[in-house]
Design a protein around this motif. Structure first.
Motif, PDB file in Angstrom:
ATOM      1  N   ALA A 409       0.786  -1.100   0.042  1.00 38.00           N
ATOM      2  CA  ALA A 409      -0.074   0.110  -0.025  1.00 38.00           C
ATOM      3  C   ALA A 409       0.690   1.311   0.211  1.00 38.00           C
ATOM      4  O   ALA A 409       0.650   2.017  -0.692  1.00 38.00           O
ATOM      5  CB  ALA A 409      -0.955  -0.136   1.345  1.00 38.00           C
ATOM      6  N   LEU A 410       1.952   1.321   0.658  1.00 37.17           N
ATOM      7  CA  LEU A 410       2.685   2.401   0.728  1.00 37.17           C
ATOM      8  C   LEU A 410       3.322   2.832  -0.548  1.00 37.17           C
ATOM      9  O   LEU A 410       3.656   3.672  -0.962  1.00 37.17           O
ATOM     10  CB  LEU A 410       3.801   2.292   1.880  1.00 37.17           C
ATOM     11  CG  LEU A 410       3.131   2.213   3.495  1.00 37.17           C
ATOM     12  CD1 LEU A 410       4.482   1.744   4.295  1.00 37.17           C
ATOM     13  CD2 LEU A 410       2.867   3.503   3.645  1.00 37.17           C
ATOM     14  N   GLU A 411       3.860   1.507  -1.165  1.00 35.20           N
ATOM     15  CA  GLU A 411       4.458   1.675  -2.614  1.00 35.20           C
ATOM     16  C   GLU A 411       3.674   2.306  -3.423  1.00 35.20           C
ATOM     17  O   GLU A 411       3.956   3.029  -4.250  1.00 35.20           O
ATOM     18  CB  GLU A 411       4.886   0.404  -2.905  1.00 35.20           C
ATOM     19  CG  GLU A 411       6.012  -0.380  -2.275  1.00 35.20           C
ATOM     20  CD  GLU A 411       7.407   0.135  -2.788  1.00 35.20           C
ATOM     21  OE1 GLU A 411       7.545   0.918  -3.597  1.00 35.20           O
ATOM     22  OE2 GLU A 411       8.477  -0.352  -2.132  1.00 35.20           O
ATOM     23  N   GLU A 412       2.375   1.766  -3.374  1.00 36.83           N
ATOM     24  CA  GLU A 412       1.259   2.340  -4.461  1.00 36.83           C
ATOM     25  C   GLU A 412       1.054   3.829  -4.377  1.00 36.83           C
ATOM     26  O   GLU A 412       0.663   4.635  -5.194  1.00 36.83           O
ATOM     27  CB  GLU A 412       0.014   1.853  -4.079  1.00 36.83           C
ATOM     28  CG  GLU A 412      -0.015   0.309  -4.717  1.00 36.83           C
ATOM     29  CD  GLU A 412      -1.135  -0.462  -4.746  1.00 36.83           C
ATOM     30  OE1 GLU A 412      -2.340   0.078  -4.000  1.00 36.83           O
ATOM     31  OE2 GLU A 412      -1.240  -1.450  -4.885  1.00 36.83           O
ATOM     32  N   SER A 424       0.380  12.169   5.157  1.00 37.27           N
ATOM     33  CA  SER A 424      -1.126  11.780   5.296  1.00 37.27           C
ATOM     34  C   SER A 424      -1.543  10.736   4.409  1.00 37.27           C
ATOM     35  O   SER A 424      -2.317   9.904   4.902  1.00 37.27           O
ATOM     36  CB  SER A 424      -2.034  13.186   4.559  1.00 37.27           C
ATOM     37  OG  SER A 424      -1.371  13.356   3.282  1.00 37.27           O
ATOM     38  N   ALA A 425      -0.785  10.538   3.427  1.00 39.94           N
ATOM     39  CA  ALA A 425      -0.952   9.297   2.612  1.00 39.94           C
ATOM     40  C   ALA A 425      -0.699   8.009   3.319  1.00 39.94           C
ATOM     41  O   ALA A 425      -1.261   6.914   3.369  1.00 39.94           O
ATOM     42  CB  ALA A 425      -0.152   9.195   1.225  1.00 39.94           C
ATOM     43  N   ALA A 426       0.695   7.997   3.975  1.00 39.12           N
ATOM     44  CA  ALA A 426       1.089   6.632   5.073  1.00 39.12           C
ATOM     45  C   ALA A 426      -0.147   6.586   5.941  1.00 39.12           C
ATOM     46  O   ALA A 426      -0.328   5.357   6.144  1.00 39.12           O
ATOM     47  CB  ALA A 426       2.118   7.010   5.314  1.00 39.12           C
ATOM     48  N   ARG A 427      -0.576   7.632   6.507  1.00 37.15           N
ATOM     49  CA  ARG A 427      -1.654   7.289   7.772  1.00 37.15           C
ATOM     50  C   ARG A 427      -2.838   6.715   7.069  1.00 37.15           C
ATOM     51  O   ARG A 427      -3.394   5.847   7.607  1.00 37.15           O
ATOM     52  CB  ARG A 427      -2.048   8.676   8.506  1.00 37.15           C
ATOM     53  CG  ARG A 427      -3.045   8.679   9.631  1.00 37.15           C
ATOM     54  CD  ARG A 427      -3.388   9.964   9.888  1.00 37.15           C
ATOM     55  NE  ARG A 427      -4.177   9.918  11.148  1.00 37.15           N
ATOM     56  CZ  ARG A 427      -5.582   9.789  10.918  1.00 37.15           C
ATOM     57  NH1 ARG A 427      -5.954   9.445   9.883  1.00 37.15           N
ATOM     58  NH2 ARG A 427      -6.503   9.614  12.119  1.00 37.15           N
ATOM     59  N   GLN A 428      -3.115   7.162   6.007  1.00 34.71           N
ATOM     60  CA  GLN A 428      -4.615   6.570   5.336  1.00 34.71           C
ATOM     61  C   GLN A 428      -4.302   5.098   4.979  1.00 34.71           C
ATOM     62  O   GLN A 428      -5.093   4.370   5.352  1.00 34.71           O
ATOM     63  CB  GLN A 428      -4.946   7.367   3.901  1.00 34.71           C
ATOM     64  CG  GLN A 428      -6.123   6.804   3.421  1.00 34.71           C
ATOM     65  CD  GLN A 428      -7.307   7.068   4.402  1.00 34.71           C
ATOM     66  OE1 GLN A 428      -7.590   8.213   4.896  1.00 34.71           O
ATOM     67  NE2 GLN A 428      -7.927   6.006   4.536  1.00 34.71           N
ATOM     68  N   CYS A 429      -2.856   4.614   4.643  1.00 37.44           N
ATOM     69  CA  CYS A 429      -2.779   3.274   4.195  1.00 37.44           C
ATOM     70  C   CYS A 429      -2.856   2.586   5.491  1.00 37.44           C
ATOM     71  O   CYS A 429      -3.240   1.318   5.510  1.00 37.44           O
ATOM     72  CB  CYS A 429      -1.178   3.189   3.619  1.00 37.44           C
ATOM     73  SG  CYS A 429      -1.160   3.946   2.175  1.00 37.44           S
ATOM     74  N   VAL A 430      -2.311   2.975   6.677  1.00 37.38           N
ATOM     75  CA  VAL A 430      -2.507   2.144   7.905  1.00 37.38           C
ATOM     76  C   VAL A 430      -3.902   2.099   8.382  1.00 37.38           C
ATOM     77  O   VAL A 430      -4.569   1.092   8.764  1.00 37.38           O
ATOM     78  CB  VAL A 430      -1.574   2.842   9.123  1.00 37.38           C
ATOM     79  CG1 VAL A 430      -1.900   2.172  10.419  1.00 37.38           C
ATOM     80  CG2 VAL A 430      -0.450   3.035   8.722  1.00 37.38           C
TER      81      VAL A 430
END
Length: 726
Positions: A409-412, A424-430
């Motif tokens: 998910a983080l790679e995407e 913000s993107a990483a938080r959403q992944c988690v």
């Protein structure tokens, strides 16, 4: 006119060179840096804004004060006067730290010897030392963490005989390789340190950030046994049915996390299911399982597990005995695991945390997609890094990096921690991995404005034996009186079986009996003893609620139960108010005001009779009823201290019930009388009295004893007739 350089009369003599340099030295070194930082902490605590970064500052200041005090005491190059001066300056900083902990008692946990020192704390320490001109200070050494989760040796480990039978019935239990196991991608994030940024992404979250996983709309609100789910519960079950397999379910207390977990397991076919819980709620889990998954037998592990059903679909074990059973639990082939009050595992150096992580690792080895659920109303206690153990249990991360699914998910996102949008993107992944958080106010339309939730608890073994013996003695005394009355009765019809009119008469005699010996138990003394035995578990649950849901009102009938509760809260650093019948009006009002107005006073310990009427405690929406009332009206009056005008949230009253005792029957009687009280509002019926419940409890106890005696006699007669047959 004075000459240039000549001292005028009255002018001060220039200070010696060493005195002129003394004050600048006061502004050098680590102490001024500590003073500025601790003032930031003090201001934040006073404002009630104790965010994780403030906690980190508090912990680092405390650690550096200790280090500097030890350094000064060991320094032989400075005079005793200078040493005393420096230590006094450190004491001033320590006083501010102490005042801060008095305002926010949760900060005390950061001072414990086993408190985890996060990466953020180590980084801040380096920065503060560098600011003080100290470059070569040694690092804070964090507690050693195992690189992989390995079994913890324990000589007390056991394997119950019923489990051996199950293993023999299925000796070839092998890992499931039918589903592909995800592999960590060899992408552009491989060289980056990601766990720190992932934790920080939650600290940096803005007001518009997503608060939880997007859940599907439920197709139905129906549940087994004719029960109906609330919408927010059905949404999570629908997510499990759709294939989601990991959840950090952080709903506030009172929103039905237990039912959601059990029904999610049903939807995911995650049986056998392992449930790890605090001791105080394990009996309640068994009861909830019988309600929500009635077709799945559940078993509870007590002690060495001699009484468990090795073939059950749901195995419930409490943290305190997990060390004895972790061996065979890891080999049983569970398809799912639920950890209730998951904040209990936040300290990864503790045995309970290591055992839970070991079990989840072994379950994932056998099943690539098990259902894993962490339930807690308090996902964060002290620091963002409290997430670490929970995320690792869920399989989102390992010791050093995200696992495959989260890494994909983080790679995407196409972003690195150096990019502005990464956090913000990483938080959403988690969050999308399965964080679910709902508050009472957010689902108020789904839940009643006032409800009573029963929480059965197992009593201490010694107290349980004593109370059950007292019940048997009371029942024998009434049976003897019943048989004596029956034998001497000369008028009236003969009744086959139990004479219920006579049962009621004997129960009435017993309730009014004042001539019994002091050593004889009666219904009043038994209920007091049950209340004393429940005091510890009830206080424990109230403390958990206070940590996770805010202010709590704790009601008890007897002073000794209140005393036990207050001792428990004091030992845990939880501030409380005490509202009792022997207080003057001014003292009583002062205690009420402290609970209502002081954000640091978390619990009001109240006498059911003294505080059940006439006061407003609507700042709390959770109530713990440690002892049962004799009437529904008295119980309702207590609940209405919080459920009243000014209350903005639905109110939940948690009624603590001693399992397998007369306490259970009395709770049922109170509930059955509640309908009568409601009908009596129009004056057509008479509202129940406390004598009604006391009498009915004695009737039930005597009837049950006579039924058991009758069944035993019938069995003996049948056995005798069979033995006489040729």
């Amino acid at each position: 006119m004075a000459r240039q350089g000549q001292r005028q009369p009255g002018a001060r003599r220039p200070a010696p060179r060493q005195q002129q340099r003394a004050r600048p030295r006061d502004n050098e070194g680590i102490i001024p840096v500590l003073a500025r930082t601790v003032r930031d902490v003090e201001a934040a605590v006073q404002r009630g804004r104790v965010v994780p970064s403030v906690r980190t500052k508090f912990q680092v200041v405390a650690l550096l004060v200790r280090e500097e005090r030890d350094r000064i005491r060991a320094d032989k190059t400075i005079s005793e006067a200078q040493q005393a001066k420096e230590l006094k300056r450190l004491d001033g900083i320590a006083v501010i730290l102490a005042k801060s902990t008095a305002r926010d008692t949760s900060l005390l946990a950061l001072l414990a010897d086993d408190a985890v020192v996060s990466d953020a704390a180590r980084s801040l320490r380096r920065d503060m030392l560098r600011e003080a001109g100290i470059e070569s200070a040694p690092e804070i050494v964090a507690p050693a963490q195992p690189q992989t989760v390995v079994p913890v040796a324990n000589e007390r480990r056991v394997v119950p005989q019923s489990v051996v039978s199950r293993q023999l019935a299925n000796p070839f239990l092998a890992p499931d390789f039918s589903a592909p196991r995800p592999k960590t991608p060899a992408g552009f994030l491989n060289g980056w340190e990601l766990l720190g940024p992932l934790f920080n992404s939650f600290e940096r979250a803005s007001g518009g950030a997503s608060t939880g996983l997007a859940l599907p709309a439920p197709s139905s609100l129906n549940a087994p046994g004719g029960h109906e789910l609330m919408k927010h519960q059905a949404q999570l079950v629908a997510a499990a049915a759709a294939g989601h397999r990991t959840f950090l379910l952080a709903d506030e207390p009172g929103l039905g996390k237990t039912a959601q977990a059990l029904l999610a397991a049903q939807a995911a076919n995650a049986f056998p299911l392992l449930v790890v819980v605090p001791n105080v709620v394990k009996t309640n889990w068994a009861r909830e399982a019988s309600i929500w998954t009635p077709n799945r037998p559940a078993t509870v592990i007590h002690g060495d597990g001699d009484t468990i059903d090795g073939f059950a679909d749901i195995v419930i074990v409490n943290y305190e005995v997990l060390d004895r059973h972790v061996g065979w639990l890891g080999d049983l082939g569970f398809h799912g695991m639920v950890v209730d009050e998951a904040h209990f595992i936040k300290n990864k150096t503790s045995q309970r945390s290591q055992h839970v992580l070991e079990l989840s690792e072994r379950i994932r080895f056998r099943n690539p997609r098990p259902l894993l659920m962490a339930l807690t109303g308090t996902p964060l206690i002290n620091d963002i890094e409290d997430f670490r153990a929970i995320w690792q249990f869920l399989g989102w991360i390992d010791e050093k990096k995200p696992r495959a699914e989260l890494m994909h998910a983080l790679e995407e996102t196409g972003l690195t921690p150096a990019d502005p949008g990464f956090y913000s993107a990483a938080r959403q992944c988690v969050v999308d991995m399965g964080i679910v958080r709902r508050r009472k106010v957010d689902v108020a339309a789904d839940i009643p404005a006032r409800r009573i939730a029963d929480l059965p608890v197992e009593l201490d073994e010694k107290a349980s034996r004593s109370i059950r013996k007292a019940e048997r003695d009371l029942a024998r005394r009434m049976v003897s009186r019943y048989e004596s009355a029956l034998a001497t009765r000369s008028v009236g019809p003969t009744v086959d079986g139990i004479d219920h009119d006579l049962v009621r008469q004997v129960a009435t005699w017993e309730r009014k009996n004042t001539s019994a010996k002091k050593s004889d138990e009666n219904v009043f003394s038994m209920m007091r003893r049950i209340g004393q035995a429940k005091a510890g578990p009830a206080a424990d649950y109230a403390a958990q609620l206070a940590r996770s849901a805010g202010k709590v009102v704790f009601f008890a009938k007897h002073v000794d139960v209140m005393d036990v509760a207050e001792e428990t809260f004091a030992e845990r650093g939880i501030r409380y108010s005490s509202i009792r019948g022997d207080q003057t009006n001014s003292v009583r009002q002062k205690q009420i005001d402290a609970f209502v107005n002081d954000p640091d006073v978390a619990i009001a310990v109240c006498s059911l009779t003294a505080a059940g009427v006439g006061i407003n405690l609507q700042v709390a929406s959770n109530i713990v009823l440690a002892e049962l009332s004799w009437t529904d009206a008295e119980q309702t009056q207590a609940i209405d201290r919080s459920h009243r005008i000014g209350q903005t949230e639905p109110v939940t009253a948690w009624r603590i019930i001693a399992a397998q005792t007369i306490d259970t029957k009395i709770a049922e009687l109170i509930d059955s009388k509640a309908g009568l009280a409601a009908r009596a509002l129009d004056g057509a019926d008479e509202v129940e009295s406390s004598a009604d419940v006391q009498l009915e409890a004695l009737v039930a106890l005597l009837t049950e004893a006579l039924s058991e005696a009758s069944a035993g006699a019938s069995f003996d007669a049948l056995s005798g007739s069979l033995s006489e047959q040729p």
